[in-house]
Write a protein that holds these residues in place. Structure first.
Motif, PDB file in Angstrom:
ATOM      1  N   GLN A  78     -49.153   3.084  20.160  1.00 57.69           N
ATOM      2  CA  GLN A  78     -49.325   3.420  21.571  1.00 57.69           C
ATOM      3  C   GLN A  78     -47.994   3.315  22.309  1.00 57.69           C
ATOM      4  O   GLN A  78     -47.705   4.119  23.186  1.00 57.69           O
ATOM      5  CB  GLN A  78     -50.367   2.512  22.209  1.00 57.69           C
ATOM      6  CG  GLN A  78     -50.720   2.917  23.625  1.00 57.69           C
ATOM      7  CD  GLN A  78     -51.763   2.003  24.251  1.00 57.69           C
ATOM      8  OE1 GLN A  78     -52.193   1.026  23.646  1.00 57.69           O
ATOM      9  NE2 GLN A  78     -52.146   2.314  25.457  1.00 57.69           N
ATOM     10  N   ALA A  79     -47.166   2.335  21.946  1.00 57.69           N
ATOM     11  CA  ALA A  79     -45.847   2.189  22.572  1.00 57.69           C
ATOM     12  C   ALA A  79     -44.986   3.411  22.273  1.00 57.69           C
ATOM     13  O   ALA A  79     -44.271   3.907  23.148  1.00 57.69           O
ATOM     14  CB  ALA A  79     -45.164   0.917  22.085  1.00 57.69           C
ATOM     15  N   ILE A  80     -45.065   3.903  21.049  1.00 59.67           N
ATOM     16  CA  ILE A  80     -44.319   5.113  20.672  1.00 59.67           C
ATOM     17  C   ILE A  80     -44.817   6.303  21.483  1.00 59.67           C
ATOM     18  O   ILE A  80     -44.027   7.109  21.964  1.00 59.67           O
ATOM     19  CB  ILE A  80     -44.448   5.386  19.157  1.00 59.67           C
ATOM     20  CG1 ILE A  80     -43.817   4.256  18.354  1.00 59.67           C
ATOM     21  CG2 ILE A  80     -43.862   6.729  18.777  1.00 59.67           C
ATOM     22  CD1 ILE A  80     -42.329   4.100  18.527  1.00 59.67           C
ATOM     23  N   ARG A  84     -42.691   8.623  23.914  1.00 56.92           N
ATOM     24  CA  ARG A  84     -42.632  10.085  23.744  1.00 56.92           C
ATOM     25  C   ARG A  84     -43.090  10.788  25.014  1.00 56.92           C
ATOM     26  O   ARG A  84     -42.514  11.808  25.410  1.00 56.92           O
ATOM     27  CB  ARG A  84     -43.497  10.513  22.560  1.00 56.92           C
ATOM     28  CG  ARG A  84     -42.849  10.219  21.214  1.00 56.92           C
ATOM     29  CD  ARG A  84     -43.647  10.747  20.047  1.00 56.92           C
ATOM     30  NE  ARG A  84     -43.861  12.176  20.147  1.00 56.92           N
ATOM     31  CZ  ARG A  84     -44.946  12.794  19.686  1.00 56.92           C
ATOM     32  NH1 ARG A  84     -45.909  12.113  19.098  1.00 56.92           N
ATOM     33  NH2 ARG A  84     -45.070  14.092  19.812  1.00 56.92           N
ATOM     34  N   GLY A  85     -44.143  10.260  25.662  1.00 59.40           N
ATOM     35  CA  GLY A  85     -44.603  10.842  26.923  1.00 59.40           C
ATOM     36  C   GLY A  85     -43.529  10.774  27.993  1.00 59.40           C
ATOM     37  O   GLY A  85     -43.305  11.748  28.720  1.00 59.40           O
ATOM     38  N   ALA A  86     -42.842   9.648  28.064  1.00 60.03           N
ATOM     39  CA  ALA A  86     -41.758   9.499  29.042  1.00 60.03           C
ATOM     40  C   ALA A  86     -40.622  10.465  28.740  1.00 60.03           C
ATOM     41  O   ALA A  86     -40.040  11.067  29.643  1.00 60.03           O
ATOM     42  CB  ALA A  86     -41.249   8.059  29.048  1.00 60.03           C
ATOM     43  N   SER A  87     -40.321  10.640  27.458  1.00 56.87           N
ATOM     44  CA  SER A  87     -39.264  11.562  27.067  1.00 56.87           C
ATOM     45  C   SER A  87     -39.636  13.008  27.412  1.00 56.87           C
ATOM     46  O   SER A  87     -38.819  13.757  27.943  1.00 56.87           O
ATOM     47  CB  SER A  87     -39.004  11.419  25.564  1.00 56.87           C
ATOM     48  OG  SER A  87     -38.021  12.319  25.151  1.00 56.87           O
ATOM     49  N   ILE A 161     -48.625  18.193  25.376  1.00 54.70           N
ATOM     50  CA  ILE A 161     -49.246  18.235  26.702  1.00 54.70           C
ATOM     51  C   ILE A 161     -50.251  17.095  26.834  1.00 54.70           C
ATOM     52  O   ILE A 161     -50.370  16.484  27.897  1.00 54.70           O
ATOM     53  CB  ILE A 161     -49.886  19.620  26.964  1.00 54.70           C
ATOM     54  CG1 ILE A 161     -48.782  20.688  27.013  1.00 54.70           C
ATOM     55  CG2 ILE A 161     -50.674  19.602  28.270  1.00 54.70           C
ATOM     56  CD1 ILE A 161     -49.272  22.107  27.147  1.00 54.70           C
ATOM     57  N   ARG A 162     -50.951  16.761  25.758  1.00 54.06           N
ATOM     58  CA  ARG A 162     -51.867  15.597  25.780  1.00 54.06           C
ATOM     59  C   ARG A 162     -51.079  14.312  26.068  1.00 54.06           C
ATOM     60  O   ARG A 162     -51.507  13.494  26.861  1.00 54.06           O
ATOM     61  CB  ARG A 162     -52.604  15.455  24.451  1.00 54.06           C
ATOM     62  CG  ARG A 162     -53.631  16.484  24.222  1.00 54.06           C
ATOM     63  CD  ARG A 162     -55.034  15.891  24.149  1.00 54.06           C
ATOM     64  NE  ARG A 162     -55.968  16.986  23.962  1.00 54.06           N
ATOM     65  CZ  ARG A 162     -56.684  17.512  24.934  1.00 54.06           C
ATOM     66  NH1 ARG A 162     -56.624  17.031  26.135  1.00 54.06           N
ATOM     67  NH2 ARG A 162     -57.484  18.525  24.707  1.00 54.06           N
ATOM     68  N   LEU A 163     -49.947  14.151  25.389  1.00 48.30           N
ATOM     69  CA  LEU A 163     -49.102  12.974  25.637  1.00 48.30           C
ATOM     70  C   LEU A 163     -48.635  12.940  27.088  1.00 48.30           C
ATOM     71  O   LEU A 163     -48.622  11.887  27.728  1.00 48.30           O
ATOM     72  CB  LEU A 163     -47.885  12.966  24.714  1.00 48.30           C
ATOM     73  CG  LEU A 163     -48.092  12.481  23.295  1.00 48.30           C
ATOM     74  CD1 LEU A 163     -46.851  12.712  22.451  1.00 48.30           C
ATOM     75  CD2 LEU A 163     -48.452  11.006  23.297  1.00 48.30           C
ATOM     76  N   LEU A 164     -48.241  14.090  27.604  1.00 47.42           N
ATOM     77  CA  LEU A 164     -47.811  14.165  29.006  1.00 47.42           C
ATOM     78  C   LEU A 164     -48.945  13.786  29.952  1.00 47.42           C
ATOM     79  O   LEU A 164     -48.739  13.036  30.905  1.00 47.42           O
ATOM     80  CB  LEU A 164     -47.335  15.583  29.345  1.00 47.42           C
ATOM     81  CG  LEU A 164     -45.859  15.856  29.220  1.00 47.42           C
ATOM     82  CD1 LEU A 164     -45.569  17.326  29.480  1.00 47.42           C
ATOM     83  CD2 LEU A 164     -45.054  14.991  30.134  1.00 47.42           C
ATOM     84  N   GLY A 180     -36.979   4.887  34.201  1.00 49.18           N
ATOM     85  CA  GLY A 180     -35.650   5.031  33.630  1.00 49.18           C
ATOM     86  C   GLY A 180     -35.434   6.452  33.144  1.00 49.18           C
ATOM     87  O   GLY A 180     -35.943   7.406  33.711  1.00 49.18           O
ATOM     88  N   ASN A 181     -34.707   6.576  32.042  1.00 46.48           N
ATOM     89  CA  ASN A 181     -34.442   7.909  31.513  1.00 46.48           C
ATOM     90  C   ASN A 181     -35.428   8.329  30.447  1.00 46.48           C
ATOM     91  O   ASN A 181     -35.295   9.364  29.848  1.00 46.48           O
ATOM     92  CB  ASN A 181     -33.004   8.004  30.991  1.00 46.48           C
ATOM     93  CG  ASN A 181     -32.772   7.149  29.774  1.00 46.48           C
ATOM     94  OD1 ASN A 181     -33.695   6.514  29.246  1.00 46.48           O
ATOM     95  ND2 ASN A 181     -31.534   7.103  29.325  1.00 46.48           N
ATOM     96  N   GLY A 182     -36.427   7.482  30.164  1.00 46.10           N
ATOM     97  CA  GLY A 182     -37.474   7.841  29.217  1.00 46.10           C
ATOM     98  C   GLY A 182     -37.055   7.820  27.773  1.00 46.10           C
ATOM     99  O   GLY A 182     -37.769   8.257  26.919  1.00 46.10           O
ATOM    100  N   GLY A 183     -35.851   7.342  27.474  1.00 46.27           N
ATOM    101  CA  GLY A 183     -35.433   7.187  26.092  1.00 46.27           C
ATOM    102  C   GLY A 183     -34.963   8.471  25.439  1.00 46.27           C
ATOM    103  O   GLY A 183     -35.072   8.648  24.255  1.00 46.27           O
TER     104      GLY A 183
END
Length: 184
Positions: A78-80, A84-87, A161-164, A180-183
């Motif tokens: 879930q952290a990953i 990924r969603g932030a990125s 899109i699901r992650l977003l 932040g910059n989302g990694g």
């Protein structure tokens, strides 16, 4: 005291000089014990302070991690996904929706109150609008139609899109904390 601690020991046969030495040793022992207890009263607060200073950082970290204000991911996976969603958000959405706002249409922010007011407060609705677009919001889905409603930029896959949508919903629920910059 030293010899009297031994059971069934008769010290009456000991010479008076030796008896005096034993008495003096007992007195010295008792005085030293009292002195150590007095010193411990001064040393103990210093030791307690050092103990608290060593213990404070891990206790604070545990408090923050277990705080109901912060909702940490339930698993590494879930952290990953959050990362990924932030990125993805930083790559595709941040141009218009920096920190959850909306530079094109101020009433259509990604804050929970605006999402609710606009009927887009579920992950499924956020997914649908991200995929197909709505109003000034272009669609990012691979099968987005009509052509004028879709982005001219790179399209996103369905799982992206699901992650977003998951990321946007979780950020909206938290009031859009600094991402932040989302990694990237």
């Amino acid at each position: 005291m030293l010899l009297s601690a031994i059971p069934n020991c008769n010290i009456s046969f000991i010479s008076p000089a030796l008896n005096q030495i034993i008495t003096d040793l007992n007195l010295f022992y008792n005085q030293k014990k009292v002195k150590q207890e007095d010193e411990a009263q001064w040393v103990k607060p210093q030791e307690e302070l050092k103990f608290i200073q060593r213990l404070a950082p891990p206790l604070f970290a545990a408090f923050v991690a277990l705080s109901p204000i912060i909702t940490p991911p339930a698993s590494y996976g879930q952290a990953i996904d959050v990362q990924r969603g932030a990125s993805l958000f930083s790559r595709a959405c941040i141009g218009c929706h920096d920190a959850g706002g909306n530079i094109i249409q101020p009433g259509a922010t990604l804050f929970l109150k605006d999402l609710q007011r606009n009927g887009v407060d579920t992950e499924e609705e956020i997914y649908r609008i991200t995929y197909y677009g709505k109003g000034r919001m272009p669609g990012f889905g691979e099968m987005c139609t009509p052509r004028g409603q879709c982005t001219f930029g790179a399209r996103l896959q369905e799982d992206e899109i699901r992650l977003l949508a998951d990321f946007v919903k979780s950020q909206a629920d938290q009031g859009w904390p600094n991402i932040g910059n989302g990694g990237d």
